[in-house]
Write a protein that holds these residues in place. Structure first.
Motif, short mmCIF file in Angstrom:
data_model
loop_
_atom_site.label_atom_id
_atom_site.label_comp_id
_atom_site.label_asym_id
_atom_site.label_seq_id
_atom_site.Cartn_x
_atom_site.Cartn_y
_atom_site.Cartn_z
N GLY A 1 -9.95 -33.38 -0.69
CA GLY A 1 -10.25 -34.22 -1.85
C GLY A 1 -9.66 -35.61 -1.70
O GLY A 1 -8.92 -35.90 -0.75
N ALA A 2 -9.96 -36.48 -2.67
CA ALA A 2 -9.55 -37.88 -2.61
C ALA A 2 -8.02 -38.02 -2.61
O ALA A 2 -7.31 -37.15 -3.13
CB ALA A 2 -10.13 -38.63 -3.79
N THR A 3 -7.55 -39.13 -2.04
CA THR A 3 -6.10 -39.40 -1.94
C THR A 3 -5.41 -39.26 -3.30
O THR A 3 -4.34 -38.65 -3.40
CB THR A 3 -5.90 -40.85 -1.42
N ASP A 4 -6.03 -39.84 -4.33
CA ASP A 4 -5.49 -39.79 -5.68
C ASP A 4 -6.02 -38.53 -6.38
O ASP A 4 -7.23 -38.42 -6.60
CB ASP A 4 -5.93 -41.05 -6.44
N PRO A 5 -5.15 -37.59 -6.74
CA PRO A 5 -5.65 -36.33 -7.33
C PRO A 5 -6.47 -36.56 -8.61
O PRO A 5 -7.34 -35.76 -8.92
CB PRO A 5 -4.37 -35.54 -7.63
N ALA A 6 -6.20 -37.67 -9.30
CA ALA A 6 -6.98 -37.96 -10.51
C ALA A 6 -8.44 -38.22 -10.17
O ALA A 6 -9.32 -38.06 -11.01
CB ALA A 6 -6.38 -39.17 -11.22
N LYS A 7 -8.70 -38.62 -8.92
CA LYS A 7 -10.08 -38.92 -8.49
C LYS A 7 -10.65 -37.81 -7.60
O LYS A 7 -11.80 -37.91 -7.16
CB LYS A 7 -10.10 -40.24 -7.72
N ALA B 1 -12.28 -34.30 -6.34
CA ALA B 1 -13.30 -33.40 -6.90
C ALA B 1 -12.68 -32.06 -7.29
O ALA B 1 -11.69 -31.62 -6.69
CB ALA B 1 -14.40 -33.20 -5.88
N GLU B 2 -13.28 -31.43 -8.28
CA GLU B 2 -12.86 -30.09 -8.72
C GLU B 2 -12.84 -29.13 -7.54
O GLU B 2 -13.74 -29.17 -6.70
CB GLU B 2 -13.84 -29.53 -9.76
N GLY B 3 -11.83 -28.28 -7.50
CA GLY B 3 -11.78 -27.25 -6.46
C GLY B 3 -11.11 -27.69 -5.19
O GLY B 3 -10.81 -26.87 -4.32
N THR B 4 -10.86 -28.99 -5.03
CA THR B 4 -10.22 -29.46 -3.79
C THR B 4 -8.71 -29.19 -3.84
O THR B 4 -8.13 -29.01 -4.93
CB THR B 4 -10.47 -30.97 -3.56
N ILE B 5 -8.10 -29.19 -2.66
CA ILE B 5 -6.67 -28.88 -2.57
C ILE B 5 -5.85 -29.91 -3.35
O ILE B 5 -4.92 -29.56 -4.09
CB ILE B 5 -6.25 -28.82 -1.08
N ARG B 6 -6.21 -31.19 -3.22
CA ARG B 6 -5.44 -32.21 -3.94
C ARG B 6 -5.66 -32.13 -5.45
O ARG B 6 -4.72 -32.34 -6.23
CB ARG B 6 -5.77 -33.60 -3.39
N LYS B 7 -6.86 -31.81 -5.87
CA LYS B 7 -7.11 -31.66 -7.31
C LYS B 7 -6.22 -30.55 -7.87
O LYS B 7 -5.64 -30.67 -8.94
CB LYS B 7 -8.59 -31.33 -7.55
N LYS B 8 -6.11 -29.45 -7.10
CA LYS B 8 -5.40 -28.29 -7.61
C LYS B 8 -3.87 -28.42 -7.48
O LYS B 8 -3.14 -27.95 -8.34
CB LYS B 8 -5.86 -27.03 -6.87
N GLU C 1 0.92 -40.22 -4.19
CA GLU C 1 1.80 -40.11 -3.02
C GLU C 1 2.11 -38.65 -2.68
O GLU C 1 2.00 -38.23 -1.52
CB GLU C 1 3.10 -40.88 -3.28
N HIS C 2 2.48 -37.88 -3.69
CA HIS C 2 2.84 -36.48 -3.48
C HIS C 2 1.55 -35.66 -3.58
O HIS C 2 1.31 -34.97 -4.58
CB HIS C 2 3.86 -36.03 -4.52
N ASN C 3 0.73 -35.78 -2.53
CA ASN C 3 -0.63 -35.23 -2.64
C ASN C 3 -0.90 -34.05 -1.70
O ASN C 3 -2.02 -33.82 -1.28
CB ASN C 3 -1.67 -36.34 -2.49
N ALA C 4 0.16 -33.30 -1.41
CA ALA C 4 0.07 -31.93 -0.88
C ALA C 4 -0.37 -31.79 0.58
O ALA C 4 0.12 -30.91 1.29
CB ALA C 4 -0.82 -31.04 -1.76
N ILE C 5 -1.32 -32.61 1.02
CA ILE C 5 -1.90 -32.36 2.35
C ILE C 5 -2.35 -33.67 3.01
O ILE C 5 -2.77 -34.61 2.33
CB ILE C 5 -3.08 -31.35 2.23
N HIS C 6 -2.24 -33.70 4.32
CA HIS C 6 -2.78 -34.79 5.14
C HIS C 6 -3.87 -34.22 6.04
O HIS C 6 -3.76 -33.09 6.49
CB HIS C 6 -1.66 -35.38 6.03
N GLY C 7 -4.89 -35.02 6.32
CA GLY C 7 -5.89 -34.66 7.33
C GLY C 7 -6.38 -35.92 8.03
O GLY C 7 -6.58 -36.95 7.38
N SER C 8 -6.54 -35.85 9.33
CA SER C 8 -7.00 -37.01 10.10
C SER C 8 -8.34 -37.50 9.57
O SER C 8 -9.17 -36.71 9.11
CB SER C 8 -7.18 -36.65 11.58
N ASP C 9 -8.55 -38.83 9.66
CA ASP C 9 -9.78 -39.39 9.08
C ASP C 9 -10.86 -39.74 10.11
O ASP C 9 -11.95 -40.16 9.71
CB ASP C 9 -9.45 -40.61 8.21
#
Ligand code: GDP
Length: 138
Positions: A90-96, A98-105, A111-119
């Protein structure tokens, strides 16, 4: 052809006991684990990893956060791994995000957004080589 990507379960998620839940989501989404290790990284190592963000106002805070406690470093593999992991995160900012994504949940802030993934492919190759030696990737 399977593709490899690099991911981190960040210190906020590890501290909150979410590492297993996030790993399970990653596995359910079809990723194989090529390599995995739990590590506490230094401020210096975090600064090198995020060097591209050196000029950003959040660089100091981000590198303090990333070196604040154990994290999980991972190399993941599947078809279309880079794009598919970004979608699952999901998007960097959890407020943005999508539903069901790791960052949303699980993220608590931009900043404290749970997970990193290469872009991208080049960043995945750089990031895998930054944290893992060749013998760990067989
Ligand atoms: P990502 O690819 O979605 O992780 O996002 P970026 O590469 O743009 O940023 C790297 C990391 O820096 C993010 O995952 C966040 O942890 C952090 N970050 C990004 N933007 C901000 C921001 O505006 N403020 C703060 N405090 N941290 C940020």
């Amino acid at each position: 052809m399977p593709q490899r990507t690099f991911s981190i379960i960040k210190p906020d998620a590890v501290r909150s006991g979410l590492a297993g839940t996030i790993l399970s989501e990653i596995a359910k989404a079809g990723f194989g684990i090529v390599a995995i290790k739990k590590q506490t990284i230094s401020k210096h190592e975090a600064e090198g990893f995020y060097a591209v963000h050196r000029s950003k106002p959040f660089f100091g805070s981000l590198t303090d956060f990333m070196s604040s406690g154990p994290l999980i470093l991972m190399v993941l593999e599947k078809e279309n791994a880079i794009a598919d992991l970004r979608k699952l995160m999901g998007a960097t900012d959890p407020a943005k995000a999508a539903e069901g994504t790791i960052r949303k949940k699980f993220a608590t802030s931009i900043e404290h957004n749970a997970i990193h993934g290469s872009d991208a492919e080049e960043t995945a190759a750089y990031e895998i080589g930054y944290w893992f030696a060749g013998y760990e990737l067989l």
